[in-house]
Design a protein around this motif. Sequence first.
Motif, mmCIF file in Angstrom:
data_model
loop_
_atom_site.group_PDB
_atom_site.id
_atom_site.type_symbol
_atom_site.label_atom_id
_atom_site.label_comp_id
_atom_site.label_asym_id
_atom_site.label_seq_id
_atom_site.Cartn_x
_atom_site.Cartn_y
_atom_site.Cartn_z
ATOM 1 N N LEU A 133 0.836 -1.209 0.000
ATOM 2 C CA LEU A 133 0.000 0.000 0.000
ATOM 3 C C LEU A 133 0.868 1.255 0.000
ATOM 4 C CD1 LEU A 133 -2.759 -0.961 2.618
ATOM 5 C CD2 LEU A 133 -2.889 -1.125 0.129
ATOM 6 N N LEU A 134 1.986 1.202 0.727
ATOM 7 C CA LEU A 134 2.872 2.365 0.795
ATOM 8 C C LEU A 134 3.754 2.483 -0.442
ATOM 9 C CD1 LEU A 134 4.101 2.218 4.525
ATOM 10 C CD2 LEU A 134 2.014 3.218 3.586
ATOM 11 N N ALA A 135 3.916 1.375 -1.185
ATOM 12 C CA ALA A 135 4.836 1.374 -2.324
ATOM 13 C C ALA A 135 4.310 2.165 -3.516
ATOM 14 C CB ALA A 135 5.123 -0.069 -2.742
ATOM 15 N N SER A 136 2.996 2.177 -3.706
ATOM 16 C CA SER A 136 2.427 2.907 -4.845
ATOM 17 C C SER A 136 2.305 4.389 -4.500
ATOM 18 C CB SER A 136 1.056 2.338 -5.209
ATOM 19 O OG SER A 136 0.153 2.557 -4.144
ATOM 20 N N HIS A 137 1.925 5.183 -5.481
ATOM 21 C CA HIS A 137 1.647 6.602 -5.221
ATOM 22 C C HIS A 137 0.766 7.156 -6.331
ATOM 23 C CE1 HIS A 137 5.473 6.657 -7.597
ATOM 24 N NE2 HIS A 137 4.821 7.585 -8.272
#
Length: 415
Positions: A133-137
């Motif tokens: 979840l934190l890896a995308s943007h």
Amino acid sequence: MEWLDTFRSHAVALPNLAKFAIVMAIIACAPALARRVRIPELVGLVAFGILLGPYVLDVAPQNHPIVQFFGDLGRLLLMFGAGLEININLFRKAQTRSVIFGLITTAVPQVLGTAFGLAFGYGIIPAIVIGSLLASHTLLALPIVTRLGAIALEPVVVTIGATLVSDTVSLIIFGICVSTYTTGFSPSGLTLQIVEVAIFVPLILVGVSRAGAWVLNKLKDNQAGYFVTMLGIMAVAGELADLINLPDIVGAFLAGLAVNAAVGDHPVKEKLDFFGRAFFIPIFFIVIGFLIVPVAVAQTIFNNFWLVVGMIISLIVGKGIAAWIAGRGFGYTSQATLTMWALTLPQVAATLAATLVGYNTLDAAGERLLTNEIFNAVLVLLVVTSILGPVLTELFTPGMVKQDARAKAAAPRAV
């Protein structure tokens, strides 16, 4: 409160058309109100969803099948549109650096997010999902760099291209985790899932790309047929993903990438964007609001303060380290590196869609993949980063533009 109970009883009894009219009024007014108070439009829609939902005014039905279908369609359109909007030409201009930065800005937050999840006692699969979840943007601040005349500068082009890599890799990791969580872990099962993904991704990116381009080219003068075909491609890709136990949002995103070059600037692309953003995507964000219990969010912040803060810090530090590594490696200026960091901070489209899927994913024992606490923490993360990212982009981009202009002026001119 007696007055609230009285209001709810009247609200539940409202005719369906009256409830529909209320939702339409919110879709029309929420963006303007959000801009007035300087918060992202989607945050305003989620806030109105909370207000209308079962935990406040109870105006709209939470589990109505039509409402849920519209919300699901909005989720797919959001991810399909994300694939369509990635500028493939800009990606190709700095392809190597885009891939390198994309992998770095995926790997570092993935590792930190996974470590964060393990540190707070979550199992390995939920922890890896938190990292994904934190890896995308989401390039929420892209209009800012466009307005400031920096859209064609290499650090911005590299960041745009990196989004393609980051979103694709993080969604595939997420999809494999969802499948493993629902069916149970086994070496043979995981191997089979990886093989299925290895077949599925090229099938969509190559097979659908060529077949879709051929069909769309035949329909280029038939806008109605073109429009319906694009929706069909999205639906088929989502269903194919579901058949191999991947979330349908993975298929929708890859389908958007697959037909990206074929669609180009065809007028139907703008119509599809209007179709989604005017109705279905706002309903998706409103439906998200239906799931939120305001008291529970407040309790999560109060009772699990370090959980919320830790997730935010993991994201900010992870994206910062990734931008620093890429900036140093590529020889970019400090302001360019900071701009890359700011652009990759917002966690909106892919993060929110994946979080909802993870929250609704159950294992054989009926346990959620993502707990209520993580769901609420992600909502706080969404609000913080969707405000912080654009603010920092506005702060750092002018410096990058000035440093680039000085570098060009100082460069020896060809005789």
